[in-house]
Design a protein around this motif. Sequence first.
Motif, PDB file in Angstrom:
ATOM      1  N   ILE A   1       0.847  -1.191   0.000  1.00 46.06           N
ATOM      2  CA  ILE A   1       0.000   0.000   0.000  1.00 46.06           C
ATOM      3  C   ILE A   1       0.883   1.241   0.000  1.00 46.06           C
ATOM      4  N   GLY A   2       0.642   2.124  -0.971  1.00 46.18           N
ATOM      5  CA  GLY A   2       1.435   3.342  -1.085  1.00 46.18           C
ATOM      6  C   GLY A   2       0.651   4.567  -0.660  1.00 46.18           C
ATOM      7  N   HIS A   3       0.582   5.565  -1.551  1.00 48.03           N
ATOM      8  CA  HIS A   3      -0.046   6.838  -1.239  1.00 48.03           C
ATOM      9  C   HIS A   3      -1.039   7.215  -2.344  1.00 48.03           C
ATOM     10  N   PHE A   4      -1.757   8.331  -2.148  1.00 47.12           N
ATOM     11  CA  PHE A   4      -2.667   8.856  -3.154  1.00 47.12           C
ATOM     12  C   PHE A   4      -2.314  10.324  -3.369  1.00 47.12           C
ATOM     13  N   VAL A   5      -1.818  10.624  -4.557  1.00 43.76           N
ATOM     14  CA  VAL A   5      -1.312  11.968  -4.838  1.00 43.76           C
ATOM     15  C   VAL A   5      -1.752  12.388  -6.235  1.00 43.76           C
ATOM     16  N   SER A   6      -2.211  13.616  -6.368  1.00 48.73           N
ATOM     17  CA  SER A   6      -2.602  14.179  -7.669  1.00 48.73           C
ATOM     18  C   SER A   6      -3.631  13.317  -8.394  1.00 48.73           C
ATOM     19  N   GLY A   7      -4.568  12.764  -7.637  1.00 51.17           N
ATOM     20  CA  GLY A   7      -5.668  12.031  -8.240  1.00 51.17           C
ATOM     21  C   GLY A   7      -5.405  10.578  -8.548  1.00 51.17           C
ATOM     22  N   LYS A   8      -4.294  10.019  -8.087  1.00 52.70           N
ATOM     23  CA  LYS A   8      -4.019   8.605  -8.384  1.00 52.70           C
ATOM     24  C   LYS A   8      -3.149   7.994  -7.288  1.00 52.70           C
TER      25      LYS A   8
ATOM     26  N   LEU B   1       5.958   3.700   4.276  1.00 48.58           N
ATOM     27  CA  LEU B   1       6.010   4.856   5.152  1.00 48.58           C
ATOM     28  C   LEU B   1       6.794   5.974   4.473  1.00 48.58           C
ATOM     29  N   ALA B   2       6.151   7.115   4.340  1.00 46.41           N
ATOM     30  CA  ALA B   2       6.754   8.225   3.602  1.00 46.41           C
ATOM     31  C   ALA B   2       7.891   8.872   4.387  1.00 46.41           C
TER      32      ALA B   2
ATOM     33  N   LYS C   1      -2.977  12.010   6.716  1.00 48.01           N
ATOM     34  CA  LYS C   1      -2.069  10.965   7.176  1.00 48.01           C
ATOM     35  C   LYS C   1      -2.889  10.016   8.054  1.00 48.01           C
ATOM     36  N   PRO C   2      -3.434   8.932   7.463  1.00 45.56           N
ATOM     37  CA  PRO C   2      -4.251   8.010   8.246  1.00 45.56           C
ATOM     38  C   PRO C   2      -3.387   7.071   9.079  1.00 45.56           C
ATOM     39  N   SER C   3      -4.042   6.276   9.907  1.00 50.11           N
ATOM     40  CA  SER C   3      -3.314   5.273  10.673  1.00 50.11           C
ATOM     41  C   SER C   3      -2.714   4.240   9.730  1.00 50.11           C
ATOM     42  N   GLU C   4      -1.482   3.868   9.994  1.00 50.88           N
ATOM     43  CA  GLU C   4      -0.824   2.850   9.176  1.00 50.88           C
ATOM     44  C   GLU C   4      -1.317   1.439   9.517  1.00 50.88           C
TER      45      GLU C   4
ATOM     46  N   VAL D   1      -3.408  11.580   0.107  1.00 51.31           N
ATOM     47  CA  VAL D   1      -3.240  10.695   1.257  1.00 51.31           C
ATOM     48  C   VAL D   1      -1.799  10.225   1.305  1.00 51.31           C
ATOM     49  N   VAL D   2      -1.148  10.448   2.439  1.00 54.78           N
ATOM     50  CA  VAL D   2       0.228  10.000   2.614  1.00 54.78           C
ATOM     51  C   VAL D   2       0.277   9.059   3.812  1.00 54.78           C
ATOM     52  N   ASN D   3       0.782   7.869   3.613  1.00 59.06           N
ATOM     53  CA  ASN D   3       0.944   6.929   4.712  1.00 59.06           C
ATOM     54  C   ASN D   3       2.312   7.135   5.355  1.00 59.06           C
TER      55      ASN D   3
END
Length: 502
Positions: free
Chosen positions: A4-11, A37-38, A173-176, A201-203
Motif C-alpha cells: 500500500i502506497g499513497h494517493f497523490v494528484s488524483g491517483k 512509510l513516507a 495521514k491516516p493510521s498505518e 493521502v500520505v501513509n
Amino acid sequence: MTTIGHFVSGKRVDGKGERMSQVFNPATGEQIATVQLASKAEVNAIVKVAWEAQSAWGATPPAKRAQVMFRFRDLLNQHIDELAKMLSAEHGKTIPDAKGEIARGIEVVEFVCGIPQLLKGEYSEQVASGVDTFAIRQPVGVVAGTTPFNFPAMVPLWMYPVSIACGNTFVLKPSERDPSVPLRIAELFHEAGLPAGVFNVVNGDKEAVDALLDHPLVDAVSFVGSTAIGQYIYSRGTANGKRVQALCGAKNHMVIMPDADMDQAVDALMGAGYGSAGERCMAISVAVPVGAETADRLIAKLTPKVQSLNVAPYTDPNSDMGPVISREALDRIKGYIAEGEAAGAKLVVDGRNLKLQGYEGGYFLGGCLFDNVTTDMSIYKNEIFGPVVSVVRAKGYAEAVDMINSHEYGNGTAIFTRDGDTARDFFSRVKIGMVGVNVPIPVPVAYHSFGGWKRSLFGDHHIHGMEGVRFNTRLKTMTTRWPSGIREGAVFNFHSGSDTKA
C-alpha cells in the motif's frame, strides 16, 4: 502480499522510501499487507502538490464545490458494502459497526453539500456616513489531518470534506494499521470530480507527522488520537504558527439514577461500553450507579449480558464484538485488568481466557466488568481503550457529578433518569463537551460539532458542524466608502459614526 502506497494528484502512487509497516488481520493475527512509510522528502513533495492546487480550488465557486460533494456522497452510498468489508478486514469490527461508521461520515459530506449557505457572510450598511462593513470567510490554505485506527473511515470524513468544501486542499495521514479504506475513499472522491491535488493521502509514521507539522506551506492541522500525542501535535504545530485542533483521550462516565429505567440503562451500557470492542473515544467505560440498591440492580442485570456477548470475527453475522486492533493493544488491556485486580476491584466478568477455535492467533478478548472500582485506581484514571467497564458506586448524585468534574478528561458523559429536573441540573453542572440524557453516546449529528473539554481537546474549535467551518476558514472584514463627490480636508483620528467628514 499487497503493498500500500499513497494517493497523490488524483491517483495511487508507490512510495519511494524503503521503510515499511505491516498490516494485520486482527481476527487471525496474520499479515495481510505492507504499507509504505513516507519520508520527510516525500511528505514535502506532497504538500507542494496540495499547495499548487489550492489557488484554483479556492477560487472555485462554492456551488461547484457542492456539486462535487453531492456526487461524492452518492458514490460513498453506492460502495458502502465494499468499504465496510475492507474496513472490517483490517480493523476487526463487525460489518454493521463498519457500515454505521461510514454512514456517520457520509452525514458530514451531506452537511457540506450546503457549503454555499454555510459560507454566507455578514453585511452592515451605513456603519458611518457613507461607510459600509462586510465580513467573509476565506479558506486557510493547505490543511493536514492525522487520524486514528479506530475509525479509519469516519474520522477522516469528519475532517477533509468540511475543509475541502471551504476551499482548502488537504493532506491526510491516516493510521498505518488500517490504511486501505482512506485510499479507496480518496479514489471515489476523485471519481466524483475533485481536481487532482486537492485531496492527497500520505501513509507514514512520526516522521511524516513531524514533516507536516514543520512544513511552512501547511496552514492548519487537525488531529484525533491520544492525549499525549495530541498535546505534542498542538504544541509543535502552534509553535510553527499553524492553527491546530487536537481531539484527544477520554474517560466517559454514565450516571444511573435510582429512578432510571434499568433495562434501558443496561442495554445502553452494553452497546456503549462493548461496541467496537471499546475502542472508541466516546465509549462508556465508567458506570456510576447512585446508591447501593441501584448498583446492586445494575450488576445483577449487566453481568449475564456481558457473559453472553458473542465475540467473533467480522465474518460471523451474529458477532456482537470483534477483536482489538493488535497484539500490543491486547497485552496493554490485559495489563490494566491485572492492575485492577491487584488494586482490589472486583472482577465480576473476566474475558481474558476467551479462545476461538480456528482464530487462536487473533486478538480477541471477552467483555470484562469490574465492580467496586475507586477513583484512585489506574483502571479508573486511564483510558483503557478496550472492552472493560468499571462500576464506581456513588452514595449520592452530588458525588457522581463531582467525580465527573474532577477527572482530567472531559469528552462525553451521560445520565439515565426519569427526572427532568435532575437531568437539567446535570447538563448544566458537568464540565464535559458532550452530554447525553438517556442517550449513552451523545455524538452530535453532522450539523452540530463534536469535541470535548479539559484534556480531551487542545485548540479552540470542535470538529465538523459550524465549528469545523470556522476552523477551516479565516474571517476577513472589509470597510468601504464610496464618496459621491470630492471632499476637502482630512481626519487623522478615529471617528464616531456621526462624523460626516470621515
